[in-house]
Design an enzyme around this catalytic site. Sequence first.
Site, PDB file in Angstrom:
ATOM      1  N   GLU A 158      -8.457   8.148   1.083  1.00  0.00           N
ATOM      2  CA  GLU A 158      -9.607   8.602   1.876  1.00  0.00           C
ATOM      3  C   GLU A 158      -9.303   9.866   2.680  1.00  0.00           C
ATOM      4  OE1 GLU A 158     -11.155   5.268   4.109  1.00  0.00           O
ATOM      5  OE2 GLU A 158     -12.144   4.493   2.329  1.00  0.00           O
ATOM      6  N   GLU A 311     -12.439   0.403  -3.644  1.00  0.00           N
ATOM      7  CA  GLU A 311     -12.354  -0.560  -2.542  1.00  0.00           C
ATOM      8  C   GLU A 311     -13.717  -1.170  -2.281  1.00  0.00           C
ATOM      9  OE1 GLU A 311     -10.828   0.861   1.166  1.00  0.00           O
ATOM     10  OE2 GLU A 311      -9.244   2.014   0.210  1.00  0.00           O
TER      11      GLU A 311
HETATM   12  C1  GLA Z   1     -10.801   2.139   4.110  1.00  0.00           C
HETATM   13  C2  GLA Z   1      -9.335   2.349   3.787  1.00  0.00           C
HETATM   14  C3  GLA Z   1      -8.565   1.084   3.641  1.00  0.00           C
HETATM   15  C4  GLA Z   1      -8.992   0.071   4.672  1.00  0.00           C
HETATM   16  C5  GLA Z   1     -10.469  -0.160   4.564  1.00  0.00           C
HETATM   17  C6  GLA Z   1     -10.985  -1.199   5.513  1.00  0.00           C
HETATM   18  O1  GLA Z   1     -11.624   2.108   3.033  1.00  0.00           O
HETATM   19  O2  GLA Z   1      -9.151   3.152   2.657  1.00  0.00           O
HETATM   20  O3  GLA Z   1      -7.201   1.388   3.764  1.00  0.00           O
HETATM   21  O4  GLA Z   1      -8.668   0.516   5.938  1.00  0.00           O
HETATM   22  O5  GLA Z   1     -11.126   1.044   4.878  1.00  0.00           O
HETATM   23  O6  GLA Z   1     -12.346  -1.453   5.298  1.00  0.00           O
END
Ligand code: GLA
Length: 686
Positions: A158, A311
């Site tokens: 991210e 995710e």
């Molecule tokens: C983001 C991050 C993860 C985690 C999630 C929690 O998407 O990439 O590492 O922290 O949030 O929702």
Amino acid sequence: MKTRQFLYPGFRTFAHGGDYNPDQWMDRYPEVIDRDLELMDLSGCNTFSVGIFAWARYEPREGEYHFDWMRDLLDRLHAAGKHAVLATPSGSKPAWMSETYPEIRRVDERDRRDHHHGRHNHCYTSPVYREKVSQMNRRLAEEFGDHPAVVLWHLSNEYGGECYCDLCLAAFREWLQDRYKTLDNLNHAWWAHFWSHTLTDWDQIDPRDESVDGMRLDWMRFVSHQTVDFMKAETRALREGGATQPVTTNMMGTFPTLDYWRFVEDVDVIADDAYPLWKYNQDDLVTAAGAAFSHDMHRAMKGGRPWMLMESCTDTVQWCEVPKLKRPGVYRTEMIQALAHGADSLMYFQWRKGRGSQEKFHGAVVDHEGSTNTRTFQQVREIGSLLGNLEQITGWGNKPEVAVVMDWDARWAMEFSDGVSRMEKEATYMSPVFEFHRMFWKLGVSTDVIESTCDLSDYRLVVAPQLYLLKPGVADALMSFVKKGGTLLLTCFSGVVNESNLCFMGGFPGDGLREFCGVWAEEMDFLYEGEHQTIEMSAENALGLSGTFRTQRKLEVLHAEGADVLATVTSDFYAGYPIFTCKEQGEGKVFYLGAHMQETFLDALGPALIRTAGVKQVIETVLPEGVSAQKRTNGKQDFVFLQNFTTTTVTVSLDDRDYCCMETGDPVSSKVELAEWESRILIRNA
Ligand code: GLA
Ligand code: ZN
């Protein structure tokens, strides 16, 4: 899409799994890792993202590398028939590095250097950090580039954020020199003679001056550029180390401060993280359509090719206001929605809940309790078996006939411009964009979300809500799309500024669109929350719509200059002014809607617009409220996804084609009943 395109070479199934962090457990709880391997087998998962924040494990002290633990893990995953998405650990720098090299820590807008904390907070310009990351990535590639478990590289995590350190400011100035060549050009582009902001030296440039909105816009472009540049350096190092697997990075939906279209060329696979927050009320339809919006963009980024859901959360996220559990069936619906919009992977954050720190209460496949005997684990297992029945879908995407344009440049330029309602802030650009997409979503019309410079030739209908900023060539492309038979809808606040946020002279919409659309938007008015004006459809208008409708938030004082008037304002001083027009140009039509309308108008407009443009719904029917219909296709067969996002049972009347249930192969009757949050996947001849 005419050919089948799998996520990565040799992979012909869905990726199912999630983020796995054994580095949190390995010292004191090695038995947990043994147990994880057993649970993985029972879960129906096959792919794990590993090493995402593992820098301190790989290099606990500068120059002291430890890779054996990861080799051991990859060996075990491989032996168990699992795949690994191996991350580069740049998303979180180790404490020793922050301490030894302060320059890698970000500087904020007020010139304060970060202390060591959190994650996702490195300076993306710092040569020291870039060198450290390159060294690490080269080593990882040398160590694991030929490991049979590794199918894909996960670049950082991210990416996001800004840094105002001297290195970043210097890089910004260099980027500007390259773009503008002379200060004279720059002063013009930024309208810098205003308030005596004229620049006489490149070193005077400081992006924190909000009064120069063209500069703010360039700063945002630079942040995207520099982030992508950092990412490219990460990939370069992997390649130098001998890695040949494809690369990806996880995006965050429509994240406000990065233009994700700039990443597309430099990743092999598009990946996204999606965390829709359900409330179990009417808002859920907005949430569901919002998730669809983001999915439609990620699919469109590589021309319809399947993308990865990297995710998602099985139950509750710890970072929201009310960490609400997902009701039975909801998670499955969320996952099937991603499949419906072209995902070939369903991955979770996270495999296992940690014992401590910030994310210990974040949902996970494996709970602190540690067994298979949880609602979540069982759901994941069911999703695993569902995926097993759907393999013929993998590799096939969808190429819709409709596109909605969402442009980060237009979004930023509009948000930074004083004189555009301050009340709405971030919603000012995005609300209508989401609403028009939702109009198609409710109808069950497959829709791409694209940026304004994308090729339009495969679409029948394009809606570009509030295309406030026109990049060079965009107006011409829109006009030629129409002349060749396309249907285009532009709305208020289109064609206001050029790529530098400089207003077009000679009347809006500019850059040739005034003449082309046959309208002139003389003035723009903004409305308070709850305030509205009314409009009335003209008798026998081309769309066959009738009645009166309400505006919201903004409308223009519009003049028809050769366009047919489809609707007129009937309230306040604008009464009698046109507000909705149509003009035929070449083989096609351009519509101009001078107001931000309430959703009831879009509900009426949608069917009329697709009829005019000759666009088909996925199923030729009226869908019950809250039901979506999407499809993927291999050209011979369509895979149709029907989903109920409401808490009531609904019945969908299919059209007169023959449908079978994809999981059982049994024929389906023409009335399909969907219980709350239920999804059905049907198959029919294309
Ligand atoms: C983001 C991050 C993860 C985690 C999630 C929690 O998407 O990439 O590492 O922290 O949030 O929702
Ligand atoms: Zn910096």
